[in-house]
Scaffold this active site. Sequence first.
Site, PDB file in Angstrom:
ATOM      1  N   LYS A 138      -0.548  -5.563  -8.637  1.00  0.00           N
ATOM      2  CA  LYS A 138       0.657  -4.718  -8.628  1.00  0.00           C
ATOM      3  C   LYS A 138       1.896  -5.557  -8.354  1.00  0.00           C
ATOM      4  O   LYS A 138       2.958  -5.351  -8.947  1.00  0.00           O
ATOM      5  CB  LYS A 138       0.505  -3.602  -7.584  1.00  0.00           C
ATOM      6  CG  LYS A 138      -0.469  -2.530  -8.030  1.00  0.00           C
ATOM      7  CD  LYS A 138      -0.926  -1.599  -6.917  1.00  0.00           C
ATOM      8  CE  LYS A 138      -2.044  -0.695  -7.440  1.00  0.00           C
ATOM      9  NZ  LYS A 138      -2.701   0.113  -6.415  1.00  0.00           N
ATOM     10  N   GLN A 164      -2.046   1.106  -0.255  1.00  0.00           N
ATOM     11  CA  GLN A 164      -3.287   0.893  -1.000  1.00  0.00           C
ATOM     12  C   GLN A 164      -4.438   1.633  -0.316  1.00  0.00           C
ATOM     13  O   GLN A 164      -4.680   1.454   0.878  1.00  0.00           O
ATOM     14  CB  GLN A 164      -3.587  -0.617  -1.077  1.00  0.00           C
ATOM     15  CG  GLN A 164      -4.818  -0.967  -1.887  1.00  0.00           C
ATOM     16  CD  GLN A 164      -4.672  -0.589  -3.368  1.00  0.00           C
ATOM     17  OE1 GLN A 164      -3.645  -0.842  -3.982  1.00  0.00           O
ATOM     18  NE2 GLN A 164      -5.710   0.016  -3.933  1.00  0.00           N
ATOM     19  N   ASP A 216       3.126   6.947  -6.021  1.00  0.00           N
ATOM     20  CA  ASP A 216       1.779   7.348  -6.444  1.00  0.00           C
ATOM     21  C   ASP A 216       1.752   8.837  -6.814  1.00  0.00           C
ATOM     22  O   ASP A 216       0.858   9.290  -7.522  1.00  0.00           O
ATOM     23  CB  ASP A 216       0.776   7.126  -5.289  1.00  0.00           C
ATOM     24  CG  ASP A 216      -0.019   5.834  -5.438  1.00  0.00           C
ATOM     25  OD1 ASP A 216      -0.137   5.338  -6.579  1.00  0.00           O
ATOM     26  OD2 ASP A 216      -0.521   5.335  -4.419  1.00  0.00           O
TER      27      ASP A 216
END
Length: 297
Positions: free
Chosen positions: A52, A96, A119
């Site tokens: 990422k 994460q 997200d």
Amino acid sequence: MTTVIDGKAVAADVREQLANSVDTLRDADVTPTLATVLMSDDPASETYVSMKQRDCEEVGIEARDVRISADAPADELFETIEDLNADTDVDGILVQMPVPDHVDKQAVLRSIDPEKDVDGFHPENVGRLVAGDARYKPCTPHGIQKLFESIDLDPEGKDVVVVGRSDIVGKPMANLLIQKAEGGNATVTVCHSRTRDLAEKTRQADVVVAAAGVPELVDGSMLSEGAVVVDVGVNRVDADTEKGYELVGDVDYDSAAEKASAITPVPGGVGPMTRAMLLYNTVKAASRQEDVPVELP
Ligand code: NDP
């Protein structure tokens, strides 16, 4: 002829367009910034985070790499998130998953400022998605919508079977596909581990999205002729390779490809799209928070 849906190519196209949007932001003195937060020693999670970070750099997004020891108290994570929420230079925050067992995952999702929740997992953003007013669409199902567009597949009126009901893939996929909106208007059946006779459901489908985390669960015998098949699964199975394993999808590719009109490969299908759509949400987050309009792909 079966079309192999090239997720790598579609993702490259999305990234290229996002790089232009980043230029627009930078011209307005805005540097889009994503903070990734890793609280884990798991090598797979570390790999995801570094991918990422690299993806961000490639399109001109600034990436902050925040690490917290896996055995630190939960409060350390919550304080870090609070600081990032308050930091006006940070546009997007991604924690994460999975977080360690002593950390309440739902509380983590709730603690992120919904404007920075790239997200799309904060309950406010989930609610907005369900209500047809999404702020940030979750990356994997949004990426799958882009893959449909790439093959001119309009889900309107199609029978779609989604295999899996997770909060990150199955549920948001189904929610996007039933929206009375472009890219939606499908008739959706959501299957899961308690579904009776999965094959009977998938055989009725024009489109199957497999996101169960079960290697090669869906094979050609479970598909109708000409179905479009999207394989979300990434499963590690023992294999006689250098690493001792290989990655396989939730679809038995060879038999499925014989029936399908279009199919995504693993790797190179959904995975690259998930990564690209995180960049999309980060650019969108910067544009919203800094009030600089940009074109999004
Ligand atoms: P979860 O484990 O959270 O959810 C799996 C879902 O599949 C559950 O709803 C489960 O049912 C259902 N399921 C399990 N076994 C069966 C079965 N035999 N028949 C029907 N349904 C079943 O997984 P995720 O949604 O997080 O991920 C799914 C897969 O996609 C994984 O392989 C993951 O690695 C991959 N993935 C890939 C991404 C990418 O970018 N390519 C992104 C995210 C995930 P129940 O709810 O009843 O337990």
